[in-house]
Design a protein around this motif. Structure first.
Motif, short mmCIF file in Angstrom:
data_model
loop_
_atom_site.label_atom_id
_atom_site.label_comp_id
_atom_site.label_asym_id
_atom_site.label_seq_id
_atom_site.Cartn_x
_atom_site.Cartn_y
_atom_site.Cartn_z
N VAL A 42 16.04 33.99 -20.56
CA VAL A 42 15.58 33.94 -21.95
C VAL A 42 16.60 34.61 -22.87
O VAL A 42 16.93 34.10 -23.95
CB VAL A 42 14.20 34.61 -22.08
N ARG A 43 17.12 35.77 -22.45
CA ARG A 43 18.09 36.49 -23.27
C ARG A 43 19.36 35.65 -23.48
O ARG A 43 19.94 35.64 -24.56
CB ARG A 43 18.47 37.81 -22.59
N TYR A 44 19.80 34.96 -22.43
CA TYR A 44 20.98 34.12 -22.56
C TYR A 44 20.78 33.07 -23.65
O TYR A 44 21.67 32.83 -24.48
CB TYR A 44 21.29 33.43 -21.23
N GLN A 45 19.62 32.44 -23.68
CA GLN A 45 19.35 31.42 -24.70
C GLN A 45 19.34 32.03 -26.10
O GLN A 45 19.82 31.42 -27.06
CB GLN A 45 18.00 30.74 -24.40
N GLU A 46 18.79 33.25 -26.22
CA GLU A 46 18.77 33.92 -27.52
C GLU A 46 20.20 34.20 -28.01
O GLU A 46 20.54 33.95 -29.17
CB GLU A 46 17.99 35.23 -27.42
N ILE A 47 21.03 34.72 -27.10
CA ILE A 47 22.42 35.04 -27.48
C ILE A 47 23.20 33.77 -27.78
O ILE A 47 23.98 33.71 -28.73
CB ILE A 47 23.09 35.87 -26.37
N ARG A 48 22.99 32.74 -26.98
CA ARG A 48 23.70 31.47 -27.19
C ARG A 48 23.36 30.90 -28.57
O ARG A 48 24.25 30.43 -29.29
CB ARG A 48 23.30 30.47 -26.10
N THR A 49 22.08 30.96 -28.95
CA THR A 49 21.67 30.46 -30.27
C THR A 49 22.36 31.24 -31.39
O THR A 49 22.84 30.66 -32.38
CB THR A 49 20.15 30.55 -30.42
N LEU A 50 22.43 32.56 -31.24
CA LEU A 50 23.08 33.40 -32.25
C LEU A 50 24.56 33.05 -32.38
O LEU A 50 25.10 32.97 -33.49
CB LEU A 50 22.92 34.88 -31.90
N VAL A 51 25.23 32.83 -31.24
CA VAL A 51 26.66 32.51 -31.26
C VAL A 51 26.90 31.14 -31.91
O VAL A 51 27.79 30.98 -32.75
CB VAL A 51 27.24 32.55 -29.83
N VAL A 52 26.09 30.15 -31.52
CA VAL A 52 26.25 28.80 -32.08
C VAL A 52 26.01 28.82 -33.58
O VAL A 52 26.77 28.22 -34.36
CB VAL A 52 25.27 27.83 -31.38
N ASP A 53 24.96 29.53 -34.03
CA ASP A 53 24.65 29.59 -35.46
C ASP A 53 25.78 30.31 -36.21
O ASP A 53 26.15 29.91 -37.33
CB ASP A 53 23.34 30.33 -35.69
N SER A 54 26.34 31.33 -35.61
CA SER A 54 27.42 32.09 -36.24
C SER A 54 28.66 31.21 -36.39
O SER A 54 29.31 31.20 -37.43
CB SER A 54 27.75 33.33 -35.41
N MET A 55 28.97 30.43 -35.35
CA MET A 55 30.13 29.52 -35.42
C MET A 55 29.93 28.45 -36.47
O MET A 55 30.86 28.07 -37.18
CB MET A 55 30.37 28.90 -34.04
N ALA A 56 28.69 27.98 -36.60
CA ALA A 56 28.40 26.95 -37.61
C ALA A 56 28.63 27.50 -39.01
O ALA A 56 29.17 26.80 -39.89
CB ALA A 56 26.96 26.47 -37.44
N ALA A 84 32.96 41.55 -38.83
CA ALA A 84 32.57 40.76 -37.67
C ALA A 84 31.66 39.62 -38.11
O ALA A 84 30.86 39.77 -39.05
CB ALA A 84 31.84 41.64 -36.65
N ASP A 85 31.78 38.48 -37.46
CA ASP A 85 30.94 37.33 -37.79
C ASP A 85 29.57 37.44 -37.14
O ASP A 85 28.61 36.80 -37.57
CB ASP A 85 31.61 36.04 -37.34
N LEU A 86 29.47 38.25 -36.09
CA LEU A 86 28.19 38.43 -35.40
C LEU A 86 28.19 39.80 -34.74
O LEU A 86 29.16 40.18 -34.08
CB LEU A 86 27.98 37.34 -34.34
N VAL A 87 27.11 40.55 -34.95
CA VAL A 87 26.94 41.85 -34.30
C VAL A 87 25.61 41.81 -33.54
O VAL A 87 24.58 41.41 -34.10
CB VAL A 87 26.92 43.00 -35.33
N ILE A 88 25.63 42.22 -32.28
CA ILE A 88 24.41 42.28 -31.48
C ILE A 88 24.22 43.73 -31.05
O ILE A 88 25.12 44.35 -30.48
CB ILE A 88 24.50 41.36 -30.24
N THR A 89 23.04 44.27 -31.33
CA THR A 89 22.73 45.64 -30.93
C THR A 89 21.78 45.63 -29.74
O THR A 89 21.04 44.66 -29.52
CB THR A 89 22.07 46.44 -32.07
N SER A 90 21.79 46.73 -29.00
CA SER A 90 20.96 46.82 -27.79
C SER A 90 19.64 47.54 -28.03
O SER A 90 18.82 47.64 -27.12
CB SER A 90 21.74 47.55 -26.69
N SER A 91 19.41 48.04 -29.24
CA SER A 91 18.12 48.67 -29.55
C SER A 91 17.74 48.38 -30.99
O SER A 91 18.60 48.12 -31.84
CB SER A 91 18.17 50.18 -29.32
#
Length: 220
Positions: free
Chosen positions: A200-214, A1-8
Motif C-alpha cells: 500500500v505504501r509503495y502505491q502511495e509513494i508512486r502516486t506522489l512521484v507521478v503527480d510531482s513529475m506531471a 525540492a519538487d517533492l518532500v516525504i516525511t516519516s511522521s
C-alpha cells in the motif's frame, strides 16, 4: 525540492510551511508479519509470561525503567530482541531479563509470536516526539497486545494499543494486556496492519512521484 516525504505527521506539520509539496507517508509492514509461524524455540524456552521489545536498544528507550520493571515483577520475563547501542551490563544481572541480540528480519515473526505482550518503553524528548515507530504495524500485524509510551504519533492507535502517560501506569497496563482475551481486538489489529502494508505504501509513494513529475512537465 519538487517533492518532500516525511516519516511522521509532526515532521510534516513542521516542514509543510517551507514547501507545500510536502507529504507524510508512514512506515508500512511486510506481509510476512501477517503469517502465524510457530514460536521460535529460543523464546519458548523462556518462562512465561513473556513481555518483549524488538528493535535497536539505544537512546530512545528508557532502560532505567526496563530495569525497574524487571525488578518489580520477578514473575514476568522481559525479552529484548535487537542490537545494543548502549551499555546493558546493569540489565544482564537481572534473572528475568533476557537479551537475545539481533535476529534476521525474516525470523522476527517467529520470535515475536512467542511473546504474550509487546512493550515499547520509549522516553519522551524532542527526538522521540517526531518519530513514527516503524515497528508499530509489525506489532499490530501479530495481533498481540501492545503497551507503549504515548508518543504523539501513536495517539491515533489508542484502543488497539495501550498508551502509557506515566511510568507508574506501565505495570498496570501490562498486567491488563496479559489478562486480555479478545479475538475481535486481535482481528482489528491485523486488519489495520494489512491496510498499512508496504504494498500500500509503495502505491502511495508512486502516486506522489507521478503527480510531482506531471507538475514539473506542466510548469516547464
Amino acid at each position: 525540492a519538487d517533492l518532500v516525504i516525511t516519516s511522521s505527521e509532526s515532521l510534516h506539520q513542521e516542514k509543510v510551511g517551507y514547501n507545500p509539496n510536502t507529504h507524510w507517508v508512514p512506515s508500512g509492514v511486510a506481509e510476512m508479519f501477517l503469517s502465524t509461524p510457530s514460536p521460535a524455540a529460543e523464546v519458548e524456552a523462556i518462562q512465561g509470561p513473556r513481555i518483549g521489545f524488538f528493535g535497536t536498544l539505544d537512546h530512545r528507550l528508557n532502560l532505567t525503567f526496563i530495569a525497574e520493571l524487571a525488578k518489580g515483577h520477578p514473575e514476568w520475563s522481559l525479552v529484548l530482541i535487537g542490537p545494543a547501542r548502549r551499555d546493558l551490563s546493569h540489565l544482564s544481572k537481572l534473572d528475568n531479563l533476557h537479551w537475545l541480540g539481533q535476529k534476521p528480519h525474516e525470523e522476527l515473526p517467529a520470535y515475536l509470536s512467542g511473546l504474550d505482550v509487546i512493550f515499547l518503553p520509549y522516553v519522551i524528548d524532542e527526538f522521540t516526539r517526531h518519530i513514527y515507530p516503524a515497528k508499530i504495524h509489525e506489532c499490530l500485524a501479530l495481533g498481540l497486545p501492545v503497551v507503549a509510551t504515548a508518543l504523539p504519533s501513536l495517539e491515533p492507535f489508542e484502543g488497539l494499543v495501550r498508551l502509557v502517560r506515566s511510568g507508574e501506569d506501565f505495570s498496570r497496563q501490562i498486567a491488563a494486556a496479559l489478562a486480555e482475551d479478545d479475538p475481535e481486538l486481535r482481528r482489528q489489529r491485523r486488519e489495520l496492519a494489512l491496510a498499512n502494508s508496504w504494498r500500500v505504501r509503495y502505491q502511495e509513494i508512486r502516486t506522489l512521484v507521478v503527480d510531482s513529475m506531471a507538475r514539473i512537465v506542466q510548469t516547464g
